[in-house]
Design a protein around this motif. Structure first.
Motif, PDB file in Angstrom:
ATOM      1  N   ALA A   5      36.179  36.035  42.225  1.00 33.73           N
ATOM      2  CA  ALA A   5      35.040  36.818  42.712  1.00 33.73           C
ATOM      3  C   ALA A   5      33.778  35.965  42.758  1.00 33.73           C
ATOM      4  CB  ALA A   5      34.821  38.031  41.815  1.00 33.73           C
ATOM      5  N   GLU A   6      33.544  35.197  41.692  1.00 36.16           N
ATOM      6  CA  GLU A   6      32.349  34.357  41.653  1.00 36.16           C
ATOM      7  C   GLU A   6      32.398  33.268  42.728  1.00 36.16           C
ATOM      8  OE1 GLU A   6      34.207  35.275  39.081  1.00 36.16           O
ATOM      9  OE2 GLU A   6      33.085  35.272  37.201  1.00 36.16           O
ATOM     10  N   VAL A   8      34.078  33.355  45.595  1.00 38.78           N
ATOM     11  CA  VAL A   8      33.916  33.967  46.918  1.00 38.78           C
ATOM     12  C   VAL A   8      32.455  34.314  47.179  1.00 38.78           C
ATOM     13  CG1 VAL A   8      34.460  36.035  48.281  1.00 38.78           C
ATOM     14  CG2 VAL A   8      36.274  34.813  47.097  1.00 38.78           C
ATOM     15  N   LEU A   9      31.781  34.886  46.196  1.00 40.92           N
ATOM     16  CA  LEU A   9      30.366  35.215  46.362  1.00 40.92           C
ATOM     17  C   LEU A   9      29.515  33.957  46.555  1.00 40.92           C
ATOM     18  CD1 LEU A   9      29.940  38.096  43.788  1.00 40.92           C
ATOM     19  CD2 LEU A   9      29.489  38.225  46.235  1.00 40.92           C
ATOM     20  N   THR A  10      29.864  32.897  45.858  1.00 41.40           N
ATOM     21  CA  THR A  10      29.129  31.646  46.012  1.00 41.40           C
ATOM     22  C   THR A  10      29.343  31.056  47.404  1.00 41.40           C
ATOM     23  OG1 THR A  10      29.362  31.235  43.636  1.00 41.40           O
ATOM     24  CG2 THR A  10      28.711  29.382  44.998  1.00 41.40           C
ATOM     25  N   ILE A  12      30.019  32.772  50.096  1.00 41.44           N
ATOM     26  CA  ILE A  12      29.233  33.633  50.985  1.00 41.44           C
ATOM     27  C   ILE A  12      27.761  33.234  50.940  1.00 41.44           C
ATOM     28  CG2 ILE A  12      28.400  36.005  51.315  1.00 41.44           C
ATOM     29  CD1 ILE A  12      31.209  36.935  50.441  1.00 41.44           C
ATOM     30  N   GLY A  13      27.250  32.962  49.733  1.00 39.53           N
ATOM     31  CA  GLY A  13      25.869  32.511  49.594  1.00 39.53           C
ATOM     32  C   GLY A  13      25.625  31.195  50.298  1.00 39.53           C
ATOM     33  N   ALA A 123      23.583  36.774  47.069  1.00 43.65           N
ATOM     34  CA  ALA A 123      24.985  36.478  46.756  1.00 43.65           C
ATOM     35  C   ALA A 123      25.074  35.531  45.557  1.00 43.65           C
ATOM     36  CB  ALA A 123      25.682  35.868  47.966  1.00 43.65           C
ATOM     37  N   ILE A 126      24.241  37.552  42.293  1.00 46.14           N
ATOM     38  CA  ILE A 126      25.352  38.403  41.854  1.00 46.14           C
ATOM     39  C   ILE A 126      26.464  37.541  41.249  1.00 46.14           C
ATOM     40  CG2 ILE A 126      27.169  39.973  42.636  1.00 46.14           C
ATOM     41  CD1 ILE A 126      25.131  40.943  44.786  1.00 46.14           C
ATOM     42  N   ALA A 127      26.791  36.424  41.907  1.00 45.47           N
ATOM     43  CA  ALA A 127      27.834  35.534  41.385  1.00 45.47           C
ATOM     44  C   ALA A 127      27.427  34.954  40.036  1.00 45.47           C
ATOM     45  CB  ALA A 127      28.113  34.411  42.378  1.00 45.47           C
ATOM     46  N   VAL A 130      27.745  37.690  37.316  1.00 38.39           N
ATOM     47  CA  VAL A 130      29.162  37.932  37.012  1.00 38.39           C
ATOM     48  C   VAL A 130      29.730  36.771  36.198  1.00 38.39           C
ATOM     49  CG1 VAL A 130      31.461  38.201  38.025  1.00 38.39           C
ATOM     50  CG2 VAL A 130      29.536  39.450  38.978  1.00 38.39           C
TER      51      VAL A 130
END
Length: 148
Positions: A5-6, A8-10, A12-13, A123, A126-127, A130
């Motif tokens: 999850a982290e 993927v969010l990174t 995306i960022g 993003a 949030i990463a 988390v």
């Protein structure tokens, strides 16, 4: 422990921090365009824009180029720090360090890109949160705990 999850969010960022790079590139290309300079001159010479302390067209174009270059460099640094955080998150090596890097990058580079990197920073934030909050799972076997 997987940090999918982290990561993927990174990613995306990182992609979203590419948007200010594209906008800066467009601005840098239009800076040297004589047609844009001519349009800016006609706009500045219009009666609505007549004011005291009028700026020179060259000063405006130079300021536009400096602004675009600053945003471009700031976005590239943010992307580099995002990649560093992914390296730290891969294999669960240093998730706390990655979380701190992501949170600090999100805060600083929101302002450094003058708000253009806001979605990428969200993003990253949030990463980072988390990555800091998530704990390693532990199971109970034969009366003891084993950390994975």
């Amino acid at each position: 422990m997987k940090r999918t999850a982290e990561i993927v969010l990174t990613v995306i960022g990182i992609v979203l921090f590419g948007l200010p790079i594209i906008l800066s590139g467009i601005l840098l290309n239009t800076k040297d365009n004589p047609q844009v300079r001519q349009e800016l001159e006609s706009f500045m010479n219009s009666p609505e824009m007549q004011m005291e302390g009028q700026m020179n067209i060259n000063q405006i174009v130079d300021a536009m180029g400096s602004f675009a270059m600053f945003v471009l460099i700031a976005s590239l640094i943010a992307i580099g720090l995002g990649i560093l955080a992914i390296v730290f998150l891969k294999g669960d090596k240093k998730p706390k360090a990655a979380g701190i890097i992501l949170i600090i990058t999100a805060v600083i580079f929101t302002f450094a890109t003058f708000g253009m990197g806001l979605f990428g920073a969200a993003a990253f934030l949030i990463a980072g949160i988390v990555a800091l909050v998530r704990k390693k799972k532990s199971t109970v076997e034969d009366g003891g705990t084993i950390d994975y």
